[in-house]
Design a protein around this motif. Structure first.
Motif, short mmCIF file in Angstrom:
data_model
loop_
_atom_site.label_atom_id
_atom_site.label_comp_id
_atom_site.label_asym_id
_atom_site.label_seq_id
_atom_site.Cartn_x
_atom_site.Cartn_y
_atom_site.Cartn_z
N ASP A 26 78.72 95.87 75.50
CA ASP A 26 77.44 95.46 76.05
C ASP A 26 77.02 94.11 75.47
O ASP A 26 76.92 93.95 74.26
CB ASP A 26 76.38 96.52 75.72
CG ASP A 26 75.02 96.16 76.25
OD1 ASP A 26 74.94 95.58 77.36
OD2 ASP A 26 74.02 96.44 75.56
N PHE A 27 76.81 93.15 76.35
CA PHE A 27 76.28 91.84 75.95
C PHE A 27 74.85 91.78 76.44
O PHE A 27 74.60 91.64 77.64
CB PHE A 27 77.09 90.70 76.58
CG PHE A 27 78.42 90.50 75.91
CD1 PHE A 27 78.57 89.56 74.91
CD2 PHE A 27 79.51 91.25 76.28
CE1 PHE A 27 79.80 89.37 74.29
CE2 PHE A 27 80.74 91.08 75.67
CZ PHE A 27 80.88 90.13 74.67
N VAL A 52 84.07 92.58 78.81
CA VAL A 52 85.08 92.96 77.83
C VAL A 52 85.10 94.48 77.76
O VAL A 52 84.05 95.11 77.65
CB VAL A 52 84.77 92.38 76.43
CG1 VAL A 52 85.75 92.88 75.39
CG2 VAL A 52 84.74 90.85 76.47
N PHE A 53 86.29 95.06 77.85
CA PHE A 53 86.48 96.49 77.69
C PHE A 53 87.39 96.72 76.49
O PHE A 53 88.33 95.96 76.28
CB PHE A 53 87.13 97.11 78.94
CG PHE A 53 86.22 97.13 80.14
CD1 PHE A 53 85.48 98.26 80.43
CD2 PHE A 53 86.12 96.03 80.97
CE1 PHE A 53 84.64 98.28 81.54
CE2 PHE A 53 85.29 96.04 82.08
CZ PHE A 53 84.54 97.18 82.37
N VAL A 54 87.11 97.77 75.72
CA VAL A 54 87.94 98.08 74.55
C VAL A 54 88.31 99.56 74.56
O VAL A 54 87.60 100.38 75.13
CB VAL A 54 87.22 97.74 73.22
CG1 VAL A 54 86.94 96.26 73.11
CG2 VAL A 54 85.95 98.53 73.04
N SER A 61 81.09 92.94 66.14
CA SER A 61 80.05 92.03 66.62
C SER A 61 80.49 91.41 67.93
O SER A 61 81.67 91.38 68.25
CB SER A 61 79.75 90.94 65.59
OG SER A 61 80.87 90.08 65.45
N HIS A 62 79.51 90.94 68.67
CA HIS A 62 79.81 90.28 69.94
C HIS A 62 78.72 89.27 70.24
O HIS A 62 77.54 89.53 70.06
CB HIS A 62 79.93 91.30 71.08
CG HIS A 62 78.76 92.22 71.20
ND1 HIS A 62 78.57 93.27 70.34
CD2 HIS A 62 77.73 92.24 72.06
CE1 HIS A 62 77.46 93.90 70.67
NE2 HIS A 62 76.93 93.30 71.72
N ARG A 77 83.08 86.00 72.60
CA ARG A 77 83.75 86.31 71.34
C ARG A 77 83.38 87.73 70.93
O ARG A 77 82.20 88.06 70.88
CB ARG A 77 83.33 85.35 70.25
CG ARG A 77 83.97 85.68 68.89
CD ARG A 77 83.54 84.75 67.80
NE ARG A 77 84.05 83.43 68.12
CZ ARG A 77 83.49 82.30 67.68
NH1 ARG A 77 82.41 82.34 66.95
NH2 ARG A 77 84.01 81.14 67.99
N VAL A 78 84.38 88.53 70.65
CA VAL A 78 84.17 89.89 70.20
C VAL A 78 85.02 90.10 68.96
O VAL A 78 86.21 89.80 68.96
CB VAL A 78 84.59 90.92 71.28
CG1 VAL A 78 84.36 92.33 70.79
CG2 VAL A 78 83.84 90.68 72.59
#
Length: 86
Positions: A26-27, A52-54, A61-62, A77-78
């Motif tokens: 989540d951003f 971005v999926f992980v 952090s993001h 940036r993640v």
């Protein structure tokens, strides 16, 4: 690049990745919205363009990184950590 600027595409991508055990990072505050050149085409300033999926990693952090010269996307940036083995 998941091309998820349309709702139907986003639903398909989210479903497939969720079923594979991935989760979306989540951003907050709309930080992944498109740059102005893309907004001219999409006509929607609220459309999150980049995601971005992980899976199997901890999000430490993001943050959004500054726009890149020559790109219509914002760099994201993640920082990730591996999870302890169970």
């Amino acid at each position: 690049d998941y091309n998820t600027w349309r709702g139907d595409r986003l639903r398909i991508v989210r479903k497939a990745l969720t079923e594979s055990g991935s989760r979306e990072v989540d951003f907050p505050d709309g930080r992944t919205t498109a740059l102005p050149v893309v907004l001219l085409v999409l006509g929607n300033t609220r459309t999150p363009l980049d995601r971005v999926f992980v899976r199997g990693l901890k999000v430490v952090s993001h943050t959004e990184v500054l726009a890149l010269e020559g790109s219509d996307h914002r760099a994201l940036r993640v920082t990730l950590e591996t999870l302890p083995e169970s």
